[in-house]
Design an enzyme around this catalytic site. Sequence first.
Site, PDB file in Angstrom:
ATOM      1  N   SER A   1       0.833  -1.188   0.000  1.00 10.74           N
ATOM      2  CA  SER A   1       0.000   0.000   0.000  1.00 10.74           C
ATOM      3  C   SER A   1       0.873   1.245   0.000  1.00 10.74           C
ATOM      4  O   SER A   1       1.986   1.234   0.534  1.00 10.74           O
ATOM      5  CB  SER A   1      -0.900   0.020   1.237  1.00 10.74           C
ATOM      6  OG  SER A   1      -0.129   0.225   2.409  1.00 10.74           O
ATOM      7  N   ASP A   2       0.383   2.312  -0.644  1.00 13.84           N
ATOM      8  CA  ASP A   2       0.978   3.606  -0.355  1.00 13.84           C
ATOM      9  C   ASP A   2       0.717   3.883   1.122  1.00 13.84           C
ATOM     10  O   ASP A   2      -0.129   3.233   1.749  1.00 13.84           O
ATOM     11  CB  ASP A   2       0.361   4.684  -1.248  1.00 13.84           C
ATOM     12  CG  ASP A   2       1.264   5.905  -1.392  1.00 13.84           C
ATOM     13  OD1 ASP A   2       2.175   6.081  -0.566  1.00 13.84           O
ATOM     14  OD2 ASP A   2       1.054   6.696  -2.331  1.00 13.84           O
ATOM     15  N   TRP A   3       1.409   4.851   1.690  1.00 12.09           N
ATOM     16  CA  TRP A   3       1.393   5.047   3.132  1.00 12.09           C
ATOM     17  C   TRP A   3       0.002   5.536   3.598  1.00 12.09           C
ATOM     18  O   TRP A   3      -0.361   6.681   3.400  1.00 12.09           O
ATOM     19  CB  TRP A   3       2.498   6.003   3.525  1.00 12.09           C
ATOM     20  CG  TRP A   3       3.812   5.325   3.800  1.00 12.09           C
ATOM     21  CD1 TRP A   3       4.626   5.548   4.864  1.00 12.09           C
ATOM     22  CD2 TRP A   3       4.475   4.299   3.033  1.00 12.09           C
ATOM     23  NE1 TRP A   3       5.747   4.729   4.813  1.00 12.09           N
ATOM     24  CE2 TRP A   3       5.679   3.954   3.700  1.00 12.09           C
ATOM     25  CE3 TRP A   3       4.178   3.628   1.856  1.00 12.09           C
ATOM     26  CZ2 TRP A   3       6.561   2.990   3.232  1.00 12.09           C
ATOM     27  CZ3 TRP A   3       5.052   2.667   1.377  1.00 12.09           C
ATOM     28  CH2 TRP A   3       6.222   2.358   2.061  1.00 12.09           C
ATOM     29  N   LEU A   4      -0.756   4.594   4.186  1.00 13.03           N
ATOM     30  CA  LEU A   4      -2.142   4.772   4.620  1.00 13.03           C
ATOM     31  C   LEU A   4      -3.140   4.768   3.458  1.00 13.03           C
ATOM     32  O   LEU A   4      -4.259   5.231   3.596  1.00 13.03           O
ATOM     33  CB  LEU A   4      -2.339   6.042   5.466  1.00 13.03           C
ATOM     34  CG  LEU A   4      -2.343   5.773   6.985  1.00 13.03           C
ATOM     35  CD1 LEU A   4      -0.978   5.366   7.495  1.00 13.03           C
ATOM     36  CD2 LEU A   4      -2.848   6.993   7.736  1.00 13.03           C
ATOM     37  N   ALA A   5      -2.747   4.225   2.315  1.00 12.62           N
ATOM     38  CA  ALA A   5      -3.702   4.081   1.213  1.00 12.62           C
ATOM     39  C   ALA A   5      -4.630   2.897   1.434  1.00 12.62           C
ATOM     40  O   ALA A   5      -5.690   2.812   0.803  1.00 12.62           O
ATOM     41  CB  ALA A   5      -2.960   3.906  -0.113  1.00 12.62           C
TER      42      ALA A   5
END
Length: 880
Positions: free
Chosen positions: A296-300
Amino acid sequence: MILTPSLALIITGVLVATLTGRTHSARIYSNSTQKLESFPSPIGGRLSSQTELDLAWADAYEQAWDLVSQMTLLEKVNLTSGTGWEMGPCVGNTGEIPRLNFPSLCLQDGPLGIRFTELNSVFPAGLATGATWNKALMYTRGQALGQEFKAKGINVLLGPSMGPLGRAPEGGRNWEGFGTDPYLQGIGAYETVQGIQDVGVVATAKHFLLNEQEHFRQAAESSGFGYSDPMAYSGNTDGRALREIYAWPFAEAIRAGAGAVMCAYNAVNDTQACENSYLLNHILKDELGFQGYVMSDWLAQRSGVNSVIAGMDMSMPGDGESWADGIPFLAANLTLAALNGSIPLWRIDDMAVRILAAHYLVKQNPRNYTKPNFSSWTLVDNDDLYPGSPSKTPYGLVNQHVDARSSLSRRVTRQIATESMVLVKNQNSYLPLKSVKRMSIIGSAAGPFSLGPNGCENRGCNNGTLATGWGSGSVNYAYLATPFEVINMRAFSEGFGIDYSFDDYDLDSATVLAEASDVAIVFVTSDSGEGFLTVEDNLGDRNDLDLWHNGDELITTVASSNNNTIVVIESVGGVNMEAWIDNENITAVLYALVPGQDIGFGISDVLFGDANPSGRLPFTVARNKSDYPATVEYTMTSRQPQLNFSEGIFIDYRHFDRESIEPRYEFGFGMSYTTFEISNFSVELSSDANTDLEAPLPGNYSNPTLLNSSLPNATDTVYPDDIPRYKKFIYPYLTSSEADGIKYDEDAYPYPSGYNTTQKSVPHPAGGASGGNPALFDYLVNATAQVGNTGNLSGAEVVQLYLSYPDLLNVEFPVKSLRGFEKISLQPNETSTVQFWLTRKDLSYFDVVRDNWVLPRGNFSVYIGNSSRSNALAGRFSID
């Protein structure tokens, strides 16, 4: 709404509240007949081809299976879940596995250098690299990047970026990618991935997919617009544009062997990218044959079970709903989901195996790899090891101040800074500069920032020379060679006079300097970056395409007082130059496209003729903003903004050609100090070419390798007494009360429609190998041409090949599409032959009804030249 991940909420043994997340309707934009749900997630290591890359993957999987077969459930969970923001030295850290001597994996930004560290290079951005049109240099830059990351003990480089592609010219992060054409972007991605991974670092292709603007890309950025529980925007496109435009560069990255892909913050066709089973399971892991892991992107990540069964393999940085909240969607929740039957154990095995296989592919054994020797959170020697925790954590050496730079990176940064300069105007061949006696340098963009090059965090300001945009793709400078400093030293050595003003608004001083000079050089900027920072009221995306800091007025003021005015545009993309570009006193215009730490050397090299300019525009410069096919959506009119990519495949020059719009400067354009002639074209369809409508079907998948894992007793997953517990650090363990309430029921979870666990035996017709069906990359057409240097100076020409397709009923094609380029360096009067091979995929279009690439019937035309509009017919061929 998304419920806060509380482990206390267990209903009939199935974790509903913490792992469900939103479920969206499977809406398709336009007339595509594709389905957006695809299950199950394909098991990695199932190959149907014998390509060299896939054989290397097979060997990597053997090693990964061996290690994962020794792991417990908790150890597998540790490998797939981040430990939390600022809970380790890197921007992303996985849990470690002490029993097997397996360390935490270090993941670090970014696509143009190591974020948050020191004694490392600030490489030219992707856009500058794309502007070189130099494939070998793209590869070498990847190598140099990989070497520096490796020297710092980083396992995974979070780059290259190929999304955004640049659909909207104001897009905040367009400068991180290689240009607005999928073919150019794909070449940049392919060469960069190979360069990074050839030195033993895992490359990450990002951001998958349709991450084309900063406004509303995250729910948090939508707050303040009057909607309760706002959501990230949904990029909506049809199946053809998805493959031919936005996924094309990712296919090339995968074909190069990319070990990781990062899913984006936004939704795609109304489903979050990181829980979009159609994107991750169908397109990425089946159609494109991706064997690595999806992070995941950071907190995606916005859900637990839904994301995992949709194909996401690693949660970063580990935190869940909010930044640094220490409450995960995975980690302990993943342990619980396995124990209560919400997620099948084979899927967790596959997540862990995919992660390890990517590292073994690049011959990186993390157990013997250099440990991180830096901290992303401080530059002091000693500090807290987990600075994000409010608990008292261990204290020790965090920075060893390793100098990661090398002679290779020094050469690469300087060469790209020079080769990326794009000369778009040179009236009466005024450049290169000759016999200068008195020079004035005007504009803040020529000089240093008063607070130093790292004075603004994440480069979140536009002061002084603009060598990079802002955000997570930014890097700390060890040095920054400004144009003024480099040119001033030249004045010292060559004896000409120089004066300057760095005040963009002091027009009186600018006039005085211009009147007293033989030549006046005006430096102007246009900046952008990531949406978590707002710079001069620009929330990531540029508000418009105008020059910053009074640029137009500064230029016209100087030009009114000096008939040898040179404009240097330091920019993240195209700008509106209509207010002054036709002024006859403006003799030259040079684009510097965020070329990194050596920006001053690159500009000086070209201005004074130490290098012949060979950069070419990786985007179109329009006369009017309204000429572009798309723009950033700046206002929020619903809880989830809908971005309909209604232009389909017609972005950038394809749109300008289709609508017969005359650009100011076309895609691929750039000037030289010498002249070239392209001649003796030849185009030929291979005599043995397979011209069937569709490529031969790939072979069957190999049988899935199952590790015969078994679930532990719930009591074995409880926090051990000998493990220290720090607040906000993310662990895989359960509490005793949580473990006591678990019941196993594999049918109780509310799975999405169409969910199943039966693995396919045959790949998608467009799949079958890394990057797609191997037959898509068979060479069908050969084109050759001769290019000669007809001038008096040595130089390099970028020979570009564009393809026109047959006329088909109900299928619209671009007027021309880039399908090849080569950069050729030549001495005066030297001639060389350039050759292009076109693949089946180059000649095909994606038919959404057939759900496959189709080779059209009819007459093709091939054009060879030095821009998208300056080319001659090279020849025709037909496919019947």
